[in-house]
Design a protein around this motif. Structure first.
Motif, PDB file in Angstrom:
ATOM      1  N   PHE A 215       0.841  -1.198   0.000  1.00 25.56           N
ATOM      2  CA  PHE A 215       0.000   0.000   0.000  1.00 25.56           C
ATOM      3  C   PHE A 215       0.877   1.248   0.000  1.00 25.56           C
ATOM      4  N   TYR A 216       1.951   1.222   0.771  1.00 22.00           N
ATOM      5  CA  TYR A 216       2.832   2.382   0.873  1.00 22.00           C
ATOM      6  C   TYR A 216       3.745   2.522  -0.347  1.00 22.00           C
ATOM      7  N   PHE A 217       4.480   1.468  -0.692  1.00 20.17           N
ATOM      8  CA  PHE A 217       5.463   1.578  -1.767  1.00 20.17           C
ATOM      9  C   PHE A 217       4.818   1.835  -3.132  1.00 20.17           C
ATOM     10  N   SER A 218       3.577   1.398  -3.310  1.00 23.36           N
ATOM     11  CA  SER A 218       2.865   1.650  -4.566  1.00 23.36           C
ATOM     12  C   SER A 218       2.350   3.084  -4.662  1.00 23.36           C
ATOM     13  N   LYS A 219       2.390   3.795  -3.524  1.00 25.99           N
ATOM     14  CA  LYS A 219       1.860   5.162  -3.407  1.00 25.99           C
ATOM     15  C   LYS A 219       0.346   5.220  -3.577  1.00 25.99           C
ATOM     16  N   HIS A 220      -0.324   4.083  -3.376  1.00 29.13           N
ATOM     17  CA  HIS A 220      -1.781   4.073  -3.463  1.00 29.13           C
ATOM     18  C   HIS A 220      -2.398   4.916  -2.350  1.00 29.13           C
ATOM     19  N   TYR A 221      -1.634   5.157  -1.269  1.00 30.24           N
ATOM     20  CA  TYR A 221      -2.127   5.990  -0.171  1.00 30.24           C
ATOM     21  C   TYR A 221      -2.371   7.433  -0.631  1.00 30.24           C
ATOM     22  N   GLU A 222      -1.766   7.820  -1.743  1.00 30.43           N
ATOM     23  CA  GLU A 222      -1.966   9.178  -2.252  1.00 30.43           C
ATOM     24  C   GLU A 222      -3.402   9.399  -2.735  1.00 30.43           C
ATOM     25  N   VAL A 223      -4.057   8.322  -3.163  1.00 33.84           N
ATOM     26  CA  VAL A 223      -5.426   8.439  -3.676  1.00 33.84           C
ATOM     27  C   VAL A 223      -6.432   7.635  -2.856  1.00 33.84           C
ATOM     28  N   SER A 224      -5.935   6.891  -1.857  1.00 33.51           N
ATOM     29  CA  SER A 224      -6.820   6.089  -0.998  1.00 33.51           C
ATOM     30  C   SER A 224      -6.604   6.534   0.442  1.00 33.51           C
ATOM     31  N   LYS A 225      -7.589   7.193   1.007  1.00 34.17           N
ATOM     32  CA  LYS A 225      -7.410   7.837   2.312  1.00 34.17           C
ATOM     33  C   LYS A 225      -7.996   7.044   3.480  1.00 34.17           C
ATOM     34  N   TYR A 226      -8.474   5.826   3.198  1.00 32.33           N
ATOM     35  CA  TYR A 226      -8.984   4.978   4.273  1.00 32.33           C
ATOM     36  C   TYR A 226      -8.348   3.594   4.165  1.00 32.33           C
ATOM     37  N   TYR A 227      -7.829   3.107   5.282  1.00 29.23           N
ATOM     38  CA  TYR A 227      -7.185   1.780   5.296  1.00 29.23           C
ATOM     39  C   TYR A 227      -7.718   0.999   6.488  1.00 29.23           C
ATOM     40  N   LEU A 228      -8.467  -0.053   6.192  1.00 29.37           N
ATOM     41  CA  LEU A 228      -9.097  -0.871   7.229  1.00 29.37           C
ATOM     42  C   LEU A 228      -8.252  -2.108   7.511  1.00 29.37           C
ATOM     43  N   LEU A 229      -7.710  -2.203   8.725  1.00 33.49           N
ATOM     44  CA  LEU A 229      -6.881  -3.356   9.076  1.00 33.49           C
ATOM     45  C   LEU A 229      -7.773  -4.527   9.501  1.00 33.49           C
ATOM     46  N   ASP A 230      -8.374  -5.171   8.498  1.00 33.02           N
ATOM     47  CA  ASP A 230      -9.196  -6.352   8.790  1.00 33.02           C
ATOM     48  C   ASP A 230      -8.410  -7.642   8.615  1.00 33.02           C
ATOM     49  N   GLU A 231      -7.260  -7.566   7.924  1.00 32.86           N
ATOM     50  CA  GLU A 231      -6.329  -8.696   7.771  1.00 32.86           C
ATOM     51  C   GLU A 231      -7.056  -9.979   7.344  1.00 32.86           C
ATOM     52  N   HIS A 232      -7.791  -9.866   6.227  1.00 32.82           N
ATOM     53  CA  HIS A 232      -8.644 -10.979   5.812  1.00 32.82           C
ATOM     54  C   HIS A 232      -7.873 -12.185   5.277  1.00 32.82           C
ATOM     55  N   THR A 233      -6.741 -11.946   4.619  1.00 32.96           N
ATOM     56  CA  THR A 233      -5.954 -13.089   4.125  1.00 32.96           C
ATOM     57  C   THR A 233      -4.473 -12.879   4.396  1.00 32.96           C
ATOM     58  N   SER A 234      -3.781 -13.993   4.569  1.00 26.17           N
ATOM     59  CA  SER A 234      -2.322 -13.988   4.713  1.00 26.17           C
ATOM     60  C   SER A 234      -1.772 -14.914   3.635  1.00 26.17           C
ATOM     61  N   ILE A 235      -1.453 -14.319   2.493  1.00 26.15           N
ATOM     62  CA  ILE A 235      -1.031 -15.092   1.320  1.00 26.15           C
ATOM     63  C   ILE A 235       0.480 -14.951   1.166  1.00 26.15           C
ATOM     64  N   PRO A 236       1.237 -16.019   1.334  1.00 28.87           N
ATOM     65  CA  PRO A 236       2.695 -15.885   1.260  1.00 28.87           C
ATOM     66  C   PRO A 236       3.183 -15.636  -0.152  1.00 28.87           C
ATOM     67  N   ASP A 237       4.350 -15.035  -0.238  1.00 26.63           N
ATOM     68  CA  ASP A 237       5.083 -15.005  -1.491  1.00 26.63           C
ATOM     69  C   ASP A 237       5.861 -16.311  -1.609  1.00 26.63           C
ATOM     70  N   VAL A 238       6.052 -16.761  -2.831  1.00 25.99           N
ATOM     71  CA  VAL A 238       6.775 -18.008  -3.064  1.00 25.99           C
ATOM     72  C   VAL A 238       7.935 -17.717  -4.018  1.00 25.99           C
ATOM     73  N   ILE A 239       9.119 -18.158  -3.648  1.00 28.47           N
ATOM     74  CA  ILE A 239      10.273 -18.063  -4.531  1.00 28.47           C
ATOM     75  C   ILE A 239      10.337 -19.369  -5.312  1.00 28.47           C
ATOM     76  N   VAL A 240      10.206 -19.273  -6.627  1.00 33.16           N
ATOM     77  CA  VAL A 240      10.139 -20.481  -7.458  1.00 33.16           C
ATOM     78  C   VAL A 240      11.287 -20.508  -8.461  1.00 33.16           C
ATOM     79  N   ILE A 241      11.654 -21.706  -8.844  1.00 32.36           N
ATOM     80  CA  ILE A 241      12.695 -21.917  -9.844  1.00 32.36           C
ATOM     81  C   ILE A 241      12.150 -22.856 -10.909  1.00 32.36           C
ATOM     82  N   GLY A 242      12.494 -22.616 -12.148  1.00 32.68           N
ATOM     83  CA  GLY A 242      12.082 -23.517 -13.220  1.00 32.68           C
ATOM     84  C   GLY A 242      12.799 -24.854 -13.069  1.00 32.68           C
ATOM     85  N   THR A 243      12.077 -25.944 -13.251  1.00 33.68           N
ATOM     86  CA  THR A 243      12.702 -27.266 -13.086  1.00 33.68           C
ATOM     87  C   THR A 243      13.794 -27.509 -14.123  1.00 33.68           C
TER      88      THR A 243
END
Length: 328
Positions: A215-243
């Motif tokens: 939210f911060y690094f994308s600068k979406h806060y510049e146009v979005s003035k409400y942020y609700l901390l409902d924490e609905h999902t926790s989706i991990p990032d995955v580091i993948v390599i081609g087989t």
């Protein structure tokens, strides 16, 4: 535009193929991702490269292409499959098309807390999911913390599920994410990450959902003035390599790369926690109203999603994950 993108991708393919991944003294693995160089994920990948070079005595390295230089997550995954790119960082949601079981991470309010989240990722179940993509020529090396995703909006404050009624919310290209927002009462809309700032600014969508650093690094806060901390999902990032690239590595090289992945994960956890705190502080200073949600109404609003998954391949995964969160 499509023809230009296709031509650009073909050019990148031939360019990268011509580079080669090995010489007599060093094995180089090309890694592309779409995040900014200030993002904790990029910094952790740089750290991973440093560890890999140290472990291998300088005989292995990662060549990192950040900021979507090579293409979108989907395009880079396709380059992994044909062997012209070595590694990438993707959201677990982006792997749903290859590994249907990954949909479990997109389910709302699946984890009790952060400890439960990492207990699951570090378990045998988490490792099995990393390996489940090998029939599709991609192998998961490990997970990075991507925190919890929460809603943000431009003009309408969201505090309860009813506030989402009719509100167009940008979600990732994930059926599970679409179902979650629609079930809560919103109108899920898929927009590419690169086009989201403009979509928010022009009112094409009235909100989106993501973790605080994004939210911060994308600068979406510049146009979005409400942020609700409902924490609905926790989706991990995955580091993948081609087989195709993984299978060309010597057993010792595979061990070095796996160890570097493990150390980078621990490093990234610390960076992510620091970045989350910093990001929330920065958006508050920029005038964003950060709201702590009462999660119970949101949890109740999506109960039908879990009921609809009874008898599917996700049901045993859900049971196993919830069991890991129970007091021992």
């Amino acid at each position: 535009m499509k023809l230009f993108r296709f031509a650009s991708t073909i050019f990148v393919f031939f360019l990268l193929s011509a580079c080669g991944s090995k010489d007599d003294t060093q094995t180089s693995i090309r890694l592309a991702h779409h995040l900014d160089t200030k993002h904790p994920v990029h910094k952790s990948l740089v750290y991973m490269n440093e560890v890999l070079q140290e472990l291998s005595g300088g005989t292995m390295r990662l060549v990192i292409y950040p900021s979507a230089q090579v293409g979108t997550e989907r395009e880079v995954l396709e380059l992994l499959q044909i062997g012209s790119m070595g590694m990438t960082k993707v959201s677990a949601s982006s792997l749903e098309a290859f590994v249907p079981q990954m949909k479990v991470f997109s389910l709302p309010y699946l984890f009790n807390d952060h400890e439960h989240y990492w207990k699951t990722l570090d378990s045998e179940l988490g490792q099995d999911l990393l390996n489940a993509g090998t029939p599709f020529l991609i192998k998961g090396l490990g997970y990075f913390d991507a925190g919890s995703r929460s809603f943000y909006s431009t003009k309408r404050k969201v505090e309860k599920p009813e506030d989402l009624q009719g509100l167009k919310i940008r979600v990732m290209n994930s059926k599970t994410a679409v179902s979650m927002v629609n079930t809560m009462g919103g109108a899920a809309t898929t927009v590419s990450w690169g086009e989201l700032y403009t979509a928010l600014q022009q009112g094409i969508v009235g909100g989106a959902e993501n973790n605080p650093p994004s939210f911060y690094f994308s600068k979406h806060y510049e146009v979005s003035k409400y942020y609700l901390l409902d924490e609905h999902t926790s989706i991990p990032d995955v580091i993948v390599i081609g087989t195709k690239v993984w299978n060309k590595l010597k057993p010792q090289e595979q061990k070095w790369l796996s160890q570097a992945m493990s150390e980078a994960t621990e490093y990234q956890k610390v960076l992510w926690a620091e970045s989350t705190q910093m990001s929330l502080q920065k958006v508050k200073e920029a005038g964003v109203e950060v709201i702590t949600a009462d999660k119970v109404p949101f949890q109740d609003s999506v109960s039908s999603i879990y009921e609809s998954l009874e008898g599917t391949i996700l049901e045993p995964l859900i049971k196993d994950i919830k069991a890991m969160g129970e007091p021992q």
